[in-house]
Design a protein around this motif. Structure first.
Motif, short mmCIF file in Angstrom:
data_model
loop_
_atom_site.label_atom_id
_atom_site.label_comp_id
_atom_site.label_asym_id
_atom_site.label_seq_id
_atom_site.Cartn_x
_atom_site.Cartn_y
_atom_site.Cartn_z
N GLU A 26 33.90 45.06 30.84
CA GLU A 26 34.63 43.79 30.90
C GLU A 26 35.67 43.80 32.01
N MET A 73 33.92 43.34 35.41
CA MET A 73 33.57 41.95 35.66
C MET A 73 34.80 41.12 36.00
N ALA A 74 35.91 41.38 35.30
CA ALA A 74 37.13 40.62 35.58
C ALA A 74 37.73 40.97 36.94
N SER A 101 34.28 37.88 38.36
CA SER A 101 34.66 36.66 37.65
C SER A 101 34.88 35.52 38.64
N PRO A 141 38.43 36.63 40.68
CA PRO A 141 38.53 38.09 40.57
C PRO A 141 39.93 38.58 40.91
#
Length: 369
Positions: free
Chosen positions: A49, A52-53, A57, A60
């Motif tokens: 997670e 991805m963040a 995302s 980002p």
């Protein structure tokens, strides 16, 4: 007497056995500590997670330059590769991207190469640099080690890559898999580099240097390559300002392919270290996949990778590339043999080198030698 000896021996054996049993009982009575393997909470879900963040995302955490520094390519190119490849990465990479990123240059690309090398290196008609690179094969089968080992550069088995690279470090020709015991000339004899030129299926190259018209482009090469009309080599012990300047320019331009090999290995550590796979095809697939990804990055970055950009308007001072007129028309064996003889003509090589010495010196503006 024998009976007494046997009785004494039996009693001794019984006493030793009794002491051993007592030691085993004493050891069994002592409780032993049971050690368990330590387990670390690695939080794989949380790490995914955060990844991805941080990078993928909508907003980002890290900017584009940090993404490129970590993943060695831009984010749009990374996502394009990831979404395209659904099968095994190496084989899918070659199947999906080789028709676009490992193809021979078209007439438009050849014109760009002529303009770029003419403007940067002052070599009209130059298509790139040719060189070979060894990749050590650690898990080469024992029966093949003699064939894949050369005593000149290394004592370990290796495979050889023959490549042609341009100033922007893009690799236009990759011929890989030849046993490491061969030299550059052996590889050239089996290479498909000039097949299209012999069949007159590739783009037609024409350029003028020192007032002489030439109908074939050429590659810069080192001293081991033969004196063919498609190669331009440096001069041994050049005498005079013109010849010395030409030798410096040729050797400086030859660094393009060396830089391409260096960037290729720095981007992909798997080809910087010895190959650990067992099968020959797997080694070749890995090398070609790395070259394709390397070319994709070069194409994605465009002209920003090097301090050069195409000039506005058409220019013929560096050469002209046109599409072949009779592409696909079969030729006779006599024609193919004649074309091959033209490529291997040493007199054309010598004349081209003489003309380039004068042309490079004139573009320098050196005046009288």
């Amino acid at each position: 007497m024998d009976d007494l000896w046997n009785e004494a021996w039996d009693s001794l054996i019984q006493e030793v056995q009794r002491e051993a049993d007592e030691e085993d009982e004493a050891a069994a009575a002592i409780p032993r500590e049971i050690r368990h393997l330590r387990t670390l909470p690695r939080d794989h879900v949380g790490a995914a997670e955060r990844l991805m963040a941080d990078y993928f995302s909508a907003n980002p955490r890290y900017p584009a330059e940090i993404f490129r520094r970590r993943f060695r390519m831009s984010r749009p190119l990374f996502t394009h590769i990831a979404t395209t490849l659904a099968d095994r990465f190496v084989r899918a990479c070659g199947k999906s991207f080789s028709p676009e990123f490992l193809r021979k240059p078209t007439s438009d690309k050849c014109q760009r190469l002529l303009d770029m090398h003419g403007a940067v290196h002052s070599f009209p008609g130059m298509m790139g640099n040719i060189e070979c690179m060894h990749w050590e094969w650690k898990n080469c089968p024992v029966a093949w080690k003699g064939q894949f080992t050369t005593g000149f550069k290394s004592k370990h088995p290796s495979m050889i890559l023959e490549a042609v690279a341009d100033y922007c470090l893009r690799i236009w020709h990759a011929y890989f898999g030849v046993a490491g015991s061969n030299n550059d000339i052996n590889i050239l004899q089996s290479s498909p580099l000039f097949n299209d030129k012999c069949r007159r299926e590739g783009p037609e190259i024409s350029f003028v240097t020192n007032g002489t018209q030439y109908r074939m482009g050429y590659y810069l090469a080192d001293g081991i390559y033969p004196r063919w009309s498609v190669f331009v080599k440096t001069l041994r012990q050049p005498a005079g300002a013109r010849r010395q300047y030409f030798a410096r320019k040729q050797e400086a331009a030859r660094k393009d392919v060396e830089r391409a090999f260096g960037v290729l290995q720095s981007r992909w550590a798997i080809i910087r270290c010895p190959a650990r796979v067992w099968h020959e095809d797997d080694v070749a697939n890995i090398m070609l996949a790395c070259i394709i990804l390397h070319n994709m990055i070069i194409e994605d970055e465009g002209f920003a990778a090097e301090r050069w950009a195409p000039e506005d308007g058409a220019s013929t001072s560096h050469g002209v590339a046109t599409a072949p007129i009779q592409m696909g028309v079969p030729h006779s064996n006599e024609y193919l043999i004649q074309r091959l003889a033209d490529i291997r003509m040493s007199t054309s090589h010598d004349q081209l080198q003489v003309d380039l010495i004068e042309e490079v010196w004139a573009r320098r503006g050196g005046g009288v030698a």
